[in-house]
Design an enzyme around this catalytic site. Structure first.
Site, PDB file in Angstrom:
ATOM      1  CG  HIS A 149      -0.196   0.107   2.551  1.00 23.67           C
ATOM      2  ND1 HIS A 149       0.179  -0.989   3.298  1.00 23.67           N
ATOM      3  CD2 HIS A 149       0.234   1.179   3.273  1.00 23.67           C
ATOM      4  CE1 HIS A 149       0.786  -0.610   4.400  1.00 23.67           C
ATOM      5  NE2 HIS A 149       0.832   0.716   4.418  1.00 23.67           N
ATOM      6  CG  HIS A 196      -4.063   0.342   4.741  1.00 22.45           C
ATOM      7  ND1 HIS A 196      -3.522  -0.857   5.106  1.00 22.45           N
ATOM      8  CD2 HIS A 196      -3.151   1.267   5.114  1.00 22.45           C
ATOM      9  CE1 HIS A 196      -2.347  -0.665   5.678  1.00 22.45           C
ATOM     10  NE2 HIS A 196      -2.095   0.608   5.689  1.00 22.45           N
ATOM     11  CG  HIS A 210       4.400   4.498   4.678  1.00 18.44           C
ATOM     12  ND1 HIS A 210       3.614   5.083   5.653  1.00 18.44           N
ATOM     13  CD2 HIS A 210       3.790   3.311   4.410  1.00 18.44           C
ATOM     14  CE1 HIS A 210       2.607   4.292   5.961  1.00 18.44           C
ATOM     15  NE2 HIS A 210       2.687   3.213   5.209  1.00 18.44           N
ATOM     16  CG  HIS A 242       0.258   0.329  12.400  1.00 17.37           C
ATOM     17  ND1 HIS A 242       0.927   1.481  12.700  1.00 17.37           N
ATOM     18  CD2 HIS A 242       0.760  -0.091  11.208  1.00 17.37           C
ATOM     19  CE1 HIS A 242       1.806   1.748  11.742  1.00 17.37           C
ATOM     20  NE2 HIS A 242       1.731   0.809  10.836  1.00 17.37           N
ATOM     21  CE1 TYR A 251       5.289   3.236   8.200  1.00 15.20           C
ATOM     22  CE2 TYR A 251       5.163   2.791  10.551  1.00 15.20           C
ATOM     23  CZ  TYR A 251       4.545   2.958   9.330  1.00 15.20           C
ATOM     24  OH  TYR A 251       3.185   2.841   9.220  1.00 15.20           O
ATOM     25  CD  GLU A 261       3.957   0.009   7.206  1.00 19.06           C
ATOM     26  OE1 GLU A 261       3.334   0.500   6.244  1.00 19.06           O
ATOM     27  OE2 GLU A 261       3.442  -0.234   8.298  1.00 19.06           O
TER      28      GLU A 261
END
Length: 303
Positions: A149, A196, A210, A242, A251, A261
């Site tokens: 993503h 996502h 990112h 998260h 990261y 990431e």
């Protein structure tokens, strides 16, 4: 008419050869082609010719990201809907990029450029499709499965969310709202069954936060941290979880300052997945669940 997945991201890098070394030997992507100031790369588990393009430039950032649609005829239908929404759009001719057919390119309300395309050469994987082994013995570095993503910053999150949901048919898995519920400051959007495929947080327009690569599990996130330390790569956030997406993450930065990431886990989404809401006062817990606070660079180091 359907969007299948995020297909590629084209990143601007300032030292092309140093970046190719980083993305092949540390991230572990395979170089699949070169043309002019662009180098084309794919992850070992991706079948299409490329998912990452490195473009030599005088500043870092993202040129565009793109989604693959099922049929080339879908492009004309999306073209009509996108223009009706009021976005500026143009056709990208067949062969403008290595091993790709035509595409449509448009600018989001946040100033980012997106492309939709259908035709790209399939080159397969080292493990193949007949009685395959689970991973290739010659995999290098972090060796992610695929591009996962992108997360971007912009001002008009309500309008860009409406565009993705109403025009492109995405769902919204999570959102971050101000405490009074009046303004959206984060929006996480999906077209596959991931948490996502693209996300936006409030910030300056047209910036990349990112680009993320998918790894199997938290051990692979930890292994990524080991590799990054061995190679003296700047790590921004060491392995953690998260709250938003429930993903596990690390990261770090490429040689030009673009944030990367390594991401795994998280939940599955589906067509009637309800939108989860976080309030802005809990954003620290939402982004870094254990730390429960943001770090300064996380919202300021943008390219």
């Amino acid at each position: 008419m359907s969007i299948m997945r995020i297909g590629r991201v084209e990143l601007r890098v300032m030292d092309l050869e140093k970046s190719v070394d980083y993305y092949t030997n540390i991230i572990g992507l395979e170089e699949t082609g070169r043309e002019g100031d662009r180098v084309y790369l794919k992850a070992w588990d991706e079948y299409d010719h490329h998912s990452v393009i490195l473009q030599k430039a005088d500043r870092p950032g993202m040129d565009h990201f793109a989604f693959k649609v099922r049929h080339v005829d879908d492009l004309a239908q999306y073209e009509k809907k996108i223009e009706e929404f009021g976005l500026t759009l143009k056709r990208v001719t067949d062969g403008s990029r290595l091993k790709e057919g035509e595409a449509i390119r448009f600018e989001l309300p946040t100033g980012h450029f997106v492309e939709l395309y259908a035709d790209i050469e399939r080159v397969g994987t080292a493990t193949g499709t007949l009685n395959p082994h689970p991973w290739p013995l010659n995999a290098k570095g972090i060796a992610p499965h695929h591009l996962d993503h992108v997360l971007l910053t912009g001002d008009d999150l309500s309008n860009v969310t409406r565009f993705f949901m109403e025009v492109l048919g995405f769902g919204q898995s999570e959102r971050i709202m101000t405490v009074d519920g009046q303004e959206m400051v984060g929006s996480f959007l999906f077209t596959t069954n991931k948490a996502h495929d693209v996300a936006f947080v409030k910030g300056p327009d047209a910036k990349l936060h990112h680009a993320a690569f998918h790894v199997d599990n938290f051990y692979d996130v930890l292994k990524a941290a080991d590799i990054l330390t061995m190679k003296d790569v700047q790590i921004e956030v060491t392995p953690t979880r998260h709250g938003i997406t429930r993903g596990q993450t690390i990261y770090f930065f490429d040689p030009s300052g673009n944030r990367n990431e390594a991401f795994c886990s998280g939940y599955y989404t589906y067509q009637d997945f309800p939108t989860i809401t976080w309030t802005e006062d809990k954003i620290g817990q939402g982004i870094f669940y254990h730390r429960r606070a943001l770090i300064e660079s996380f919202m300021s180091a943008l390219t």
